[in-house]
Design an enzyme around this catalytic site. Structure first.
Site, PDB file in Angstrom:
ATOM      1  N   LYS A 282     -31.305   4.547 -43.405  1.00  0.00           N
ATOM      2  CA  LYS A 282     -30.857   5.462 -42.359  1.00  0.00           C
ATOM      3  C   LYS A 282     -32.049   5.980 -41.561  1.00  0.00           C
ATOM      4  CE  LYS A 282     -26.477   7.329 -44.031  1.00  0.00           C
ATOM      5  NZ  LYS A 282     -25.742   8.565 -44.397  1.00  0.00           N
ATOM      6  N   GLU A 365     -11.183  13.928 -50.650  1.00  0.00           N
ATOM      7  CA  GLU A 365     -10.538  15.227 -50.503  1.00  0.00           C
ATOM      8  C   GLU A 365      -9.319  15.390 -51.412  1.00  0.00           C
ATOM      9  OE1 GLU A 365     -12.912  14.328 -46.905  1.00  0.00           O
ATOM     10  OE2 GLU A 365     -11.366  13.208 -48.019  1.00  0.00           O
ATOM     11  N   ARG A 393      -6.044  14.935 -45.580  1.00  0.00           N
ATOM     12  CA  ARG A 393      -6.026  13.841 -46.544  1.00  0.00           C
ATOM     13  C   ARG A 393      -5.596  14.306 -47.942  1.00  0.00           C
ATOM     14  NH1 ARG A 393      -9.695   9.789 -44.567  1.00  0.00           N
ATOM     15  NH2 ARG A 393     -10.561   9.369 -46.625  1.00  0.00           N
TER      16      ARG A 393
END
Length: 628
Positions: A282, A365, A393
């Site tokens: 990243k 979640e 979710r």
């Protein structure tokens, strides 16, 4: 900057570039991404990490005939640049410009719109199945990060896809964790050999030849497959992907275009599900993002030369984190849960101070909600901090594993309401409506930091069952001098035959609208709902005494708080006029928060204009009656 990009209108345009040009193209894309995100905000580190991988995908595949599905979609900037959107790239995340995520409405190259995590494998599998049923050609590939692989939906997709008997490719972009280490030169060499097109073709031809041999053909083919599996197991650590039915290859260098392209071409030759494990970094190509990819994940803007990320003003997330730490000092049963959003939800300080009471469960979640229910059943007081759009979710778990259990769980719903540039997939406009359908929920909606802190403390001490507090992204807005902090169900300001009712952040705009109307000689009663579920009957009674009630809501109209308030007024026999302004179309496109609220008529000017319009219409109707 953008010299090579100017000539690229589709992925086919890069297939004629030689190796040095491809390297230069990658550098150009990084420069464009860094410069654009520095002005517009957006996701930086994740996009810089997949530049070479994106180039390799566009070399090996032929979009849009071939479908590339990006998980989450916050790493799709390079793909946008290579699919004809370079001329518009400077508009990304700006009103009327490109979206910050894949968007089917924006381009035919975007196979599936995304913004939430762990959806790519299931979506790509659906596209693959649709192609098979309809007899369409075209490969399908899902690109998923190791973070998104912590979501249960990804494993549901893998489990289903592993049963296929045709080509289906999943690229695991691993930038933090090790899935399985195949150690040693023999393992590396076997990986190299197994992904060569020549090896795959010879292997397939041999299998077909053995199958055609009379009598001994099929048993011999089965024996060779068994021997191959035993040899492979000797040199390799079996992975969960092998067990799920995928041919697992990797890990590969995610920044080596030649190796990636050859590997992808080989994967296309296999008539079974394939998982390619690639390693990327990243922030690659920008020093500050490489050093701290977390800080440079999502930004509102930054200085390219210094890396300074600018505005560090106090936010609702910060205020929540501080308030929760104070409560946790006094109450040892309080614990905090996040679904991979520790920094975004203001829980970094809590983690440092209460490590044994802090839980990051990954991007899951649904699990977080059930886990919270379990913690509560065990005697703890769990506080689940989650973005409004991500809480969607966990709806089933909130019903079955929290509310039904009678467990006390506290939801801290961040990014409630319009979030701005993140757009359609992230607008927090559904939570109040769907929570209203769950029995025995208590939901507060503060407008200011201090109010949020007092309401959070109230719920922690006196709340029962599933409790929640929702608050917006960013900082607090206009605070009228007459406002008083309280955890009471509602507040009432002023007198008048006209009532403006609202809750949360919109109270600031309503207060400004009221002040403007008062200057124009129109007295207004201002009703602020602090507790929006359940609505206090006394609040309804306070509005019922007016001839006109205007309710403004930064959420969906259907099933929302305003619709419920109107129903309660009607039940009480309200004979006046009720006007509700909420979101008829909840898929609000990306734009700055203030601009979006202005367009929806939910700012101070919009509220005042609605009241003035109806007052004028009422006055006109009255004059007409007198004339008659």
């Amino acid at each position: 900057m953008g010299k090579l990009l100017e000539g690229i209108r589709s992925p086919r345009d890069i297939k004629s570039l030689h190796r040095e040009q491809l390297s230069a193209l990658c550098e150009e894309m990084r420069e464009v991404i860094i410069e654009t995100v520095s002005h517009n905000g957006g996701h930086l580190a994740s996009n810089l990490g997949v530049v070479e991988l994106t180039v390799a995908l566009c070399l090996a595949f032929d979009p849009p005939k071939d479908s590339i599905v990006w998980d989450v979609g916050h790493q799709s900037y390079a793909y946008k640049l290579l699919t004809g959107r370079y001329p518009q790239f400077s508009t990304i995340r700006r009103e009327g410009g490109l979206a910050g995520y894949p968007c089917r409405e924006e381009s035919g190259f975007d196979a599936f719109s995304s913004g939430h995590s762990s959806t790519s494998i299931s979506a790509a599998l659906g596209i693959s199945e649709a192609n098979a049923v309809q007899g369409k050609d075209g490969y399908v590939a899902a690109v998923i990060g190791d973070g998104a692989l912590t979501g249960g939906l990804a494993y549901e997709g893998l489990n289903n896809a592993g049963r296929l008997h045709r080509n289906f490719i999943v690229i695991l972009n691993d930038n933090t964790m090790s899935i399985s280490k195949n150690v040693g030169s023999i393992a590396r060499y076997l990986t190299y050999i197994r992904t060569k097109p020549g090896y795959i073709k010879i292997k397939r031809n041999l299998e077909i030849s053995f199958q055609r041999l009379p009598l001994l053909g099929k048993p011999l083919a089965a024996l060779l497959r068994h021997m191959k599996a035993r040899i492979k197991k000797f040199f390799y650590n079996p992975t969960i992907f092998d067990d799920l039915g995928f041919a697992y290859y990797g890990p590969f260098d995610g920044h080596n275009i030649k190796e990636l392209t050859e590997t992808l071409e080989s994967a296309k030759l296999l008539h079974k599900p394939v998982l390619l494990h690639v390693r990327t970094y990243k922030g690659k190509g920008y020093q500050y993002a490489e050093q701290d990819p977390g800080m440079y994940h999502g930004l509102s803007g930054f200085d390219v030369d210094t890396g300074d990320t600018g505005d560090k003003s106090h936010s609702f997330s910060d205020a929540f984190g501080e308030a929760l730490c104070q409560l946790a000092e006094e109450n040892p049963s309080i614990c905090a849960i996040t679904a991979a959003m520790q920094s975004g939800t203001g829980l970094s300080g809590f983690r440092e101070r209460f490590k044994n009471r802090f839980y990051d469960v990954g991007i899951s979640e649904g699990h977080a909600a059930t886990f919270a229910g379990g913690l509560a059943a065990g005697g703890m007081l769990p506080v689940f901090a989650v973005y409004s759009s991500f809480l969607q979710r966990a709806y089933d778990q909130l019903i079955h594993d929290v509310s039904l259990q009678g467990a006390k769980v506290l939801l801290a719903i961040d990014r409630a309401g319009i979030v701005g540039e993140d757009g359609k997939t992230h607008q927090g406009v559904f939570d109040a409506a769907f929570l209203q359908t769950i029995p025995h929920v208590t939901l507060y909606s503060p407008a200011f930091f201090s109010e949020m802190q007092s309401q959070l403390a109230f719920l922690a001490e006196k709340g029962d069952g599933l409790c929640a507090i929702r608050y917006p992204r960013g900082k607090e807005l206009y605070r009228p001098p007459y406002f008083q902090d309280m955890a009471e169900p509602f507040s009432l300001y002023g007198e008048g035959d006209i009532c403006i009712a609202t809750y949360g952040r919109l109270f600031s705009f309503a207060a400004e609208a009221r002040e403007g109307l008062l200057k124009g000689g129109i007295p207004v009663r201002l009703l602020k709902l602090n507790r929006i579920i359940p609505i206090d009957p006394a609040a309804v009674q306070a509005a019922a005494g007016c001839s006109q009630v205007f309710f403004f809501e930064e959420g969906v109209r259907q099933g929302g708080i305003g619709e419920r308030f109107g129903f309660l007024l009607q039940e009480r026999g309200f004979a006046g006029q009720y006007f509700l302004r909420a979101l008829d179309d909840p898929y609000i496109p990306h734009a700055p928060m203030f601009r979006a609220l202005e367009a929806l008529g939910l700012n101070a000017q919009g509220m005042a204009a609605v009241v003035l319009q109806h007052c004028a219409e009422k006055k006109g109707a009255g004059s007409s009656e007198k004339t008659t």
